[in-house]
Motif scaffolding. Structure first.
Motif, PDB file in Angstrom:
ATOM      1  N   TYR A   3       0.753  -1.273   0.150  1.00 29.28           N
ATOM      2  CA  TYR A   3       0.031   0.091   0.135  1.00 29.28           C
ATOM      3  C   TYR A   3       0.689   1.074  -0.153  1.00 29.28           C
ATOM      4  O   TYR A   3       0.497   2.074  -0.863  1.00 29.28           O
ATOM      5  N   LEU A   5       3.831   1.405  -0.932  1.00 29.66           N
ATOM      6  CA  LEU A   5       4.846   1.520  -2.131  1.00 29.66           C
ATOM      7  C   LEU A   5       3.694   2.103  -3.304  1.00 29.66           C
ATOM      8  O   LEU A   5       4.268   3.075  -4.158  1.00 29.66           O
TER       9      LEU A   5
ATOM     10  N   ALA B   9       6.237  -1.471  -6.177  1.00 33.73           N
ATOM     11  CA  ALA B   9       4.609  -1.439  -5.968  1.00 33.73           C
ATOM     12  C   ALA B   9       4.120  -2.741  -6.844  1.00 33.73           C
ATOM     13  O   ALA B   9       3.219  -3.334  -6.181  1.00 33.73           O
ATOM     14  N   ARG B  28      -8.838  -4.318  -5.924  1.00 35.20           N
ATOM     15  CA  ARG B  28      -7.984  -3.665  -5.086  1.00 35.20           C
ATOM     16  C   ARG B  28      -8.789  -2.509  -4.477  1.00 35.20           C
ATOM     17  O   ARG B  28      -8.350  -2.147  -3.515  1.00 35.20           O
ATOM     18  N   HIS B  36      -9.587   1.169   4.838  1.00 36.70           N
ATOM     19  CA  HIS B  36      -9.793   2.186   5.614  1.00 36.70           C
ATOM     20  C   HIS B  36     -11.088   2.467   6.465  1.00 36.70           C
ATOM     21  O   HIS B  36     -10.784   3.122   7.627  1.00 36.70           O
ATOM     22  N   ARG B  51      -8.331  10.442   2.465  1.00 30.99           N
ATOM     23  CA  ARG B  51      -7.185   9.432   3.024  1.00 30.99           C
ATOM     24  C   ARG B  51      -6.591   8.630   2.044  1.00 30.99           C
ATOM     25  O   ARG B  51      -5.247   8.388   2.104  1.00 30.99           O
ATOM     26  N   ALA B  52      -7.179   8.016   1.031  1.00 25.70           N
ATOM     27  CA  ALA B  52      -6.618   6.894   0.362  1.00 25.70           C
ATOM     28  C   ALA B  52      -6.151   7.383  -0.980  1.00 25.70           C
ATOM     29  O   ALA B  52      -5.644   6.537  -1.865  1.00 25.70           O
ATOM     30  N   ARG B  53      -6.293   8.624  -1.244  1.00 24.38           N
ATOM     31  CA  ARG B  53      -5.919   9.395  -2.467  1.00 24.38           C
ATOM     32  C   ARG B  53      -6.521   8.835  -3.591  1.00 24.38           C
ATOM     33  O   ARG B  53      -5.970   8.152  -4.195  1.00 24.38           O
ATOM     34  N   LEU B 126       9.283   5.843   2.544  1.00 25.33           N
ATOM     35  CA  LEU B 126       8.082   5.921   1.828  1.00 25.33           C
ATOM     36  C   LEU B 126       6.867   6.633   2.166  1.00 25.33           C
ATOM     37  O   LEU B 126       6.365   7.303   1.370  1.00 25.33           O
ATOM     38  N   ILE B 127       6.670   6.799   3.646  1.00 26.54           N
ATOM     39  CA  ILE B 127       5.696   7.652   4.155  1.00 26.54           C
ATOM     40  C   ILE B 127       5.854   9.152   3.787  1.00 26.54           C
ATOM     41  O   ILE B 127       5.277   9.859   3.225  1.00 26.54           O
ATOM     42  N   ARG B 128       7.444   9.403   3.768  1.00 22.66           N
ATOM     43  CA  ARG B 128       7.683  10.803   3.402  1.00 22.66           C
ATOM     44  C   ARG B 128       7.257  10.964   2.231  1.00 22.66           C
ATOM     45  O   ARG B 128       6.776  12.112   1.520  1.00 22.66           O
ATOM     46  N   LEU B 129       7.790  10.187   1.437  1.00 20.05           N
ATOM     47  CA  LEU B 129       7.584  10.467  -0.077  1.00 20.05           C
ATOM     48  C   LEU B 129       5.905  10.222  -0.453  1.00 20.05           C
ATOM     49  O   LEU B 129       5.581  11.097  -1.493  1.00 20.05           O
ATOM     50  N   ALA B 130       5.366   9.312   0.056  1.00 19.03           N
ATOM     51  CA  ALA B 130       3.819   9.518  -0.467  1.00 19.03           C
ATOM     52  C   ALA B 130       3.352  10.786   0.059  1.00 19.03           C
ATOM     53  O   ALA B 130       2.215  11.096  -0.155  1.00 19.03           O
ATOM     54  N   LEU B 132       4.628  13.716  -0.274  1.00 20.41           N
ATOM     55  CA  LEU B 132       5.166  15.093  -0.964  1.00 20.41           C
ATOM     56  C   LEU B 132       3.935  15.584  -1.628  1.00 20.41           C
ATOM     57  O   LEU B 132       3.412  15.780  -2.408  1.00 20.41           O
TER      58      LEU B 132
END
Lengths: 132, 132
Positions: A3, A5, B9, B28, B36, B51-53, B126-130, B132
């Motif tokens: 998720y 990723l 991913a 998916r 969620h 939340r889930a974009r 990854l959290i930081r990347l997601a 951005l």
DNA sequence: GGTTGTTAGTTACAAAAGCAACTACTACGA
DNA sequence: TCGTAGTAGTTGCTTTTGTAACTAACAACC
């Protein structure tokens, strides 16, 4: 983890999407095919499937689209006429160089958020993950 | 980097796909919505989008599918009848717990390839990347 | 030489995603 | 209270992806 990723992949991919979409009207699959041909030289569709982990129908369609844009050419191999060698045209090569430059800029900007070690480690970990 | 993220991913998502697809016939998008709701409690479709974009049409269709499977229920809010609170049914909650357990197993197996620090760092990056 | 099996690539059809227009509802100002 | 604007969610239509069947070419074996 999948998720996370996906989230990260989605966020970053979307911001780069404009580069090939807006300028050259290319799809992501087309950019990937163009990239592989530019980066690793002429090869068959089958080889692209293997390297890029793309399904052959996706590759087939991307190749046709790139051919119509005059970004690549096919040449049936004389020793086995089932194979088609794909190679970039001069135009295609120019587009490739332009987009690679753009991709590097993008990557640099992205990685500015992280320290050099973090960036390097991230890259290494992702490569390992992708090869599972 | 976007390319690497997508590869990773894709590889990991596909291996987990079977868990919700084969057992519960879920897509998916449906798994993400279910997740969620199970993880953060009842909320509206709009909140899930944020939340889930996910795009609202994707959420809308996933919600309908989950409703048809009797995994969630909607309740129109009396103070503003445009809003629909979504919440898991007991069945949905059970499915959620089952899949979360499976996801944890999967994650553990995935992370067995890496050291504890590597796994933690990867997650953090990854959290930081997601975000951005 | 013909049958059988295999491979590269394409095409036809079905599932999923994206986009834009739509409905139903609320809020607010004239 | 009417009209305008904005929001939550859905639906219809188009584009893209996935799957499976197909064509064309080759190879090997009898």
């Amino acid at each position: 983890m999948p998720y996370l990723l996906n989230q990260a992949a989605d966020v970053t991919s979307r911001s780069f999407e404009g580069a090939y979409k807006d300028r050259y009207g290319m799809l992501r699959t087309e950019w990937r095919v163009l990239f592989h041909l530019g980066r690793y030289g002429a090869m068959t569709a089958k080889e692209i499937c293997g390297r890029a982990r793309m399904h052959k129908t996706k590759v087939s369609r991307a190749v046709r689209a790139l051919e119509e844009k005059r970004f690549l050419e096919r040449q049936t191999r004389s020793d086995d006429r089932r194979h088609e060698m794909l190679s970039l045209t001069p135009t295609g090569a120019r587009v490739f160089r332009d987009l690679v430059k753009e991709a590097q800029r993008f990557d640099t900007a992205l990685m500015a958020e992280f320290s050099a070690e973090e960036a390097a480690q991230m890259r290494a970990l992702l490569i390992r993950l992708a090869q599972l």
